[in-house]
Every structure is written in structure tokens, then in C-alpha cells.
Design an enzyme around this catalytic site. Structure first.
Site, short mmCIF file in Angstrom:
data_model
loop_
_atom_site.label_atom_id
_atom_site.label_comp_id
_atom_site.label_asym_id
_atom_site.label_seq_id
_atom_site.Cartn_x
_atom_site.Cartn_y
_atom_site.Cartn_z
CG HIS A 24 -0.44 -6.63 4.92
ND1 HIS A 24 -0.46 -6.30 6.26
CD2 HIS A 24 -0.01 -5.52 4.28
CE1 HIS A 24 -0.05 -5.04 6.41
NE2 HIS A 24 0.23 -4.55 5.23
CB CYS A 81 6.32 3.98 21.48
SG CYS A 81 6.94 4.10 23.12
CB SER A 141 -2.19 -3.01 1.41
OG SER A 141 -1.26 -3.87 2.02
CG ASN A 179 -4.83 3.77 9.65
OD1 ASN A 179 -5.06 4.77 8.97
ND2 ASN A 179 -3.82 3.72 10.50
N GLY A 220 0.83 -1.20 0.00
CA GLY A 220 0.00 0.00 0.00
C GLY A 220 0.86 1.26 0.00
CB THR A 221 3.98 2.09 1.83
OG1 THR A 221 3.42 1.75 3.10
CG2 THR A 221 4.92 3.27 1.97
N1 PLP Z 1 -2.64 3.08 4.23
C1 PLP Z 1 -3.39 2.67 5.27
C2 PLP Z 1 -4.69 3.35 5.55
C3 PLP Z 1 -2.96 1.62 6.09
O1 PLP Z 1 -3.71 1.23 7.12
C4 PLP Z 1 -1.73 1.01 5.79
C5 PLP Z 1 -1.19 -0.07 6.65
O2 PLP Z 1 -1.41 -0.09 7.84
C6 PLP Z 1 -0.99 1.45 4.68
C7 PLP Z 1 -1.49 2.49 3.93
C8 PLP Z 1 0.32 0.84 4.30
O3 PLP Z 1 0.12 -0.40 3.66
P1 PLP Z 1 1.35 -1.41 3.52
O4 PLP Z 1 1.57 -1.98 4.88
O5 PLP Z 1 0.89 -2.45 2.54
O6 PLP Z 1 2.50 -0.64 3.02
#
Ligand code: PLP
Length: 391
Positions: free
Chosen positions: A202, A326, A200, A150, A71-72
């Protein structure tokens, strides 16, 4: 000890059917899909099938699906592409509650001379669309707003936002980070205003290390990774074939289970929420008045530390997460809860439970049984808590 996994917004279990689908593509069918020979060709066919399955879940066409590593990467690729397509535009609009995959990039770009507008949210985590209307101008290259948060599960009105971008943006791109939404709520790119969307694997029962950038047909794009011609030159690098095939299967299953997510999973979340509020005084739901994902519950307990709650829950086999990160040894409340103006005493004591189709009623009952004495114990130990309880 049976683990009770209620941290599905962090990551999910790989569905066994997904794992079985990907298994042959490591040691037996390991060909490179770009190869001319039959051995690569049969893998290419499965990659095509996976692309179709992902497209189907999104209401997109297969050519609009670009496989990435996470996702990143998809988020970074979308935003950087917009800035390259419009080198003369120097303005980016996003929100204060984005995932760091978007926010950190935008803030870094801000340090390099871009003008970055971070839209505010109200106490329930909702955007003010008039603020967006006021912020967007002819210098705006991209508006990037997440589909669902999230931490709180709050869902943004993506189509309304997209309409504003299309009306006022003079060609500005509209990107949404839908990492938490895909598989949980129905999306339809065929009727959408979204230009680019990130997901993403996972987060929807596929393995880690696979993502997608949905790229609407006709939207100009400059690739983040250049090299080979994979993904029609939109993302270079030999395809992660096994993970792509897994994601295809996960998307097929997500479509099948969507009703369950919005029925049984939501009912479990609602029961958890209702019973915790009834059993534990001075608790409040973060984003409770907003539209939310069916699986997410972010709940704040005054005068306790989220981390302490998580540690004690973990001893009982319960996995959840907190609204705090943290940072450099000090406990900072999460940027999302701070943006919502959640009081410090609540933000610190926030816990997120995020469910999936693999949870059942016995998990919910265990949390309802174990959490109230944990909060009671921590409040008794805290000088603030004692003072507050004595009143
Ligand atoms: N965007 C959101 C809203 C997320 O919750 C996350 C992961 O927690 C990401 C992006 C990043 O995804 P990835 O872990 O596949 O890089």
C-alpha cells in the site's frame, strides 16, 4: 473541494491499472492457486507472473520473494526467524528511528531477556557507523536497519551497513525495512549485502494487506506462520491472490515510473521546501542535510502545534501528517524527531508532506498558498508565538 493528498508515506492511492489487473480475481477467477484443476492453475500462473514482477523491481530471483500480509508481518517474520535460527544468540541491533513494526517487537524482546542495541542518529537523522562497528559481536543474531525513514525520508547507507554486518557479525543476519524505499529509489538485491528485506504494497499504489519478505537464496529461515505449504512452506495460509497480482502490477509500474519519482516528484518536493522556507520564518527541514527520499518533506515550524496545522490544512482539503503521535491524551513528539534531538518547540510543530506520481504542480501551489496564513494564524493565537513574534 478537491482533495490534495500529500500523505503518501502513510498510504497511497491504488493505481487504476493495478485495480483493473486484480479485479477479475475476486468474482471470476477465484480459484485456489494450490488446486490441481485448471481453475486454480490459471490463478497460479498469474501469481507466478506477479512474483516475477516483484523480483524484477528488486533485482532478485522469483524464488526469493515470499508474499505476506503487510510490511509489519515481514518485519516480524525476519527478526523472529533470525532468533530461531540462532537460539544461542541473544543480541539484536536496530536503530532508535525504526517504524514501530520493528521497534516495538525489539523492545518487547528486550523485556523477554534479549539484549537490544538501538543505534543513535545525529541531528540530521544519520547513523554513526562506528557505533554499529562497536556494538556488533558474536552474540548478535540480527541487525535490522530501515532503508529510509518514514517520517523524515532520510536514507541510510544500507550497503555500507551490510558490509560491516558481514565483516564483523560472525554470520549475523542483515534485515532492512524497505517499506518506504521500494518504488521510490532503485534497489538491486543481486549486488546487495541484505539477507532479508520487507516491503508493503500500500506504499506503492497496490492495495492494503499485501507485503513481501525478500529472503536471499541460501539464508536459513524459520517461518512465522506455519500450516499449509504455501510460499514453499515459508508463509502458510491461502494466498491473497488478487492482492498479490495487484502488487505485481504495482511493481511493474513502479519500475516504469522510477525516473518520474526522482525527477518530477523530487522537483515538486524541492520547490515546496524552498518556497515554504522563503515564506515562513523560523522553519527548518528535519533531516535536510541528509540524503533523503525524493518525495518526502518533514518541516518544523516553531511555536505551533503540528496537529493544529493539520486540522486547518484539512479544512482546506490538504492531507498531510504530523511528526507527533497522540499518546494517552498527551501530545508526545515523535520518537524519530526526539532521537534526532530536534528541540521540543520544533518537534511539536513538524509536518510531513509526502508526494507521489499522482501529485501535480497545482497541489504544490495550493500548499504554498494555504500554509503560510495557517502558521501565521496559529502563532498569533499562541502566547509563546506572540511573544516570539513581538521580538
Ligand atoms: N515500516 C515502515 C518504514 C513503514 O512506514 C510502515 C508503514 O507505515 C510499515 C513498516 C508497516 O507497513 P504495513 O502498514 O504494511 O504493516
Amino acid at each position: 473541494m478537491k482533495e490534495i493528498y500529500a500523505d503518501n508515506n502513510a498510504t497511497t492511492k491504488v493505481d487504476e491499472a493495478v485495480f483493473e489487473e486484480m479485479r477479475p480475481y475476486f468474482c471470476e477467477l477465484y480459484g485456489n492457486p494450490s488446486s490441481m484443476h485448471f481453475f486454480g492453475g490459471q490463478v497460479q500462473k498469474k501469481v507466478d507472473e506477479a512474483r516475477n514482477r516483484v523480483a524484477q523491481l528488486l533485482g532478485a530471483s522469483p524464488e526469493e520473494i515470499v508474499f505476506t500480509a503487510c510490511g509489519t508481518e515481514s518485519d516480524n517474520a525476519a527478526i523472529r526467524s533470525a532468533l530461531e535460527v540462532y537460539p544461542e544468540r541473544r543480541h539484536i541491533i536496530t536503530t532508535r528511528v525504526e517504524h514501530p513494526a520493528v521497534l516495538t517487537l525489539c523492545r518487547n524482546l528486550g523485556k523477554r531477556g534479549y539484549r537490544v542495541t538501538e543505534l543513535n542518529v545525529d541531528g540530521e537523522g544519520r547513523l554513526d557507523l562506528d557505533e554499529l562497528r562497536g556494538a556488533i559481536d558474536q552474540d548478535t543474531a540480527i541487525v535490522s536497519v530501515m532503508y529510509a525513514n518514514n517520517e523524515t525520508g532520510v536514507v541510510f547507507p544500507i550497503e555500507e551497513i551490510g558490509k560491516i554486518v558481514k565483516e564483523k557479525g560472525k554470520g549475523a543476519f542483515f534485515h532492512t525495512d524497505a517499506v518506504q524505499a521500494v518504488g521510490k529509489i532503485p534497489l538491486d538485491m543481486a549486488t546487495s549485502t541484505v539477507d532479508m528485506l520487507s516491503l508493503s504494497g500500500h506504499k506503492l499504489h497496490a492495495p492494503k494487506g499485501i507485503g513481501v519478505l525478500y529472503l536471499r537464496k541460501g539464508v536459513p529461515f524459520r517461518p512465522f506462520l506455519v500450516g499449509g505449504h504455501q510460499e514453499r512452506s515459508r508463509r502458510a495460509g491461502t494466498e491473497n491472490t488478487a492482492a498479490i497480482i495487484a502488487l505485481g502490477k504495482a511493481c511493474e509500474l513502479a519500475a516504469l515510473h522510477m525516473a518520474d519519482e526522482n525527477g518530477r516528484v523530487k522537483a515538486m518536493r524541492d520547490r515546496l521546501e524552498k518556497e515554504l522556507l522563503a515564506l515562513i520564518p523560523h522553519a527548518r527541514i528535519n533531516g535536510g542535510q541528509a540524503e533523503r527520499l525524493p518525495n518526502t518533506l518533514s518541516i518544523a515550524f516553531e511555536f505551533v502545534e503540528g496537529e493544529a496545522i493539520l486540522m486547518l490544512l484539512s479544512e482546506k482539503g490538504i492531507c498531510a501528517s504530523s511528526g507527533s503521535a497522540c499518546t494517552s491524551g498527551s501530545l508526545e513528539p515523535s520518537h524519530v524527531l526526539r532521537a534526532m534531538g530536534v528541540p521540543f518547540t520544533c518537534a511539536h510543530g513538524s509536518v510531513r508532506f509526502s508526494l507521489s506520481r499522482f501529485n501535480d504542480d497545482s497541489d504544490i501551489e495550493a500548499i504554498i498558498r494555504e500554509l503560510p496564513p495557517v502558521i501565521e494564524r496559529l502563532r498569533q493565537m499562541s502566547p509563546f508565538g506572540r511573544e516570539f513574534l513581538d521580538k
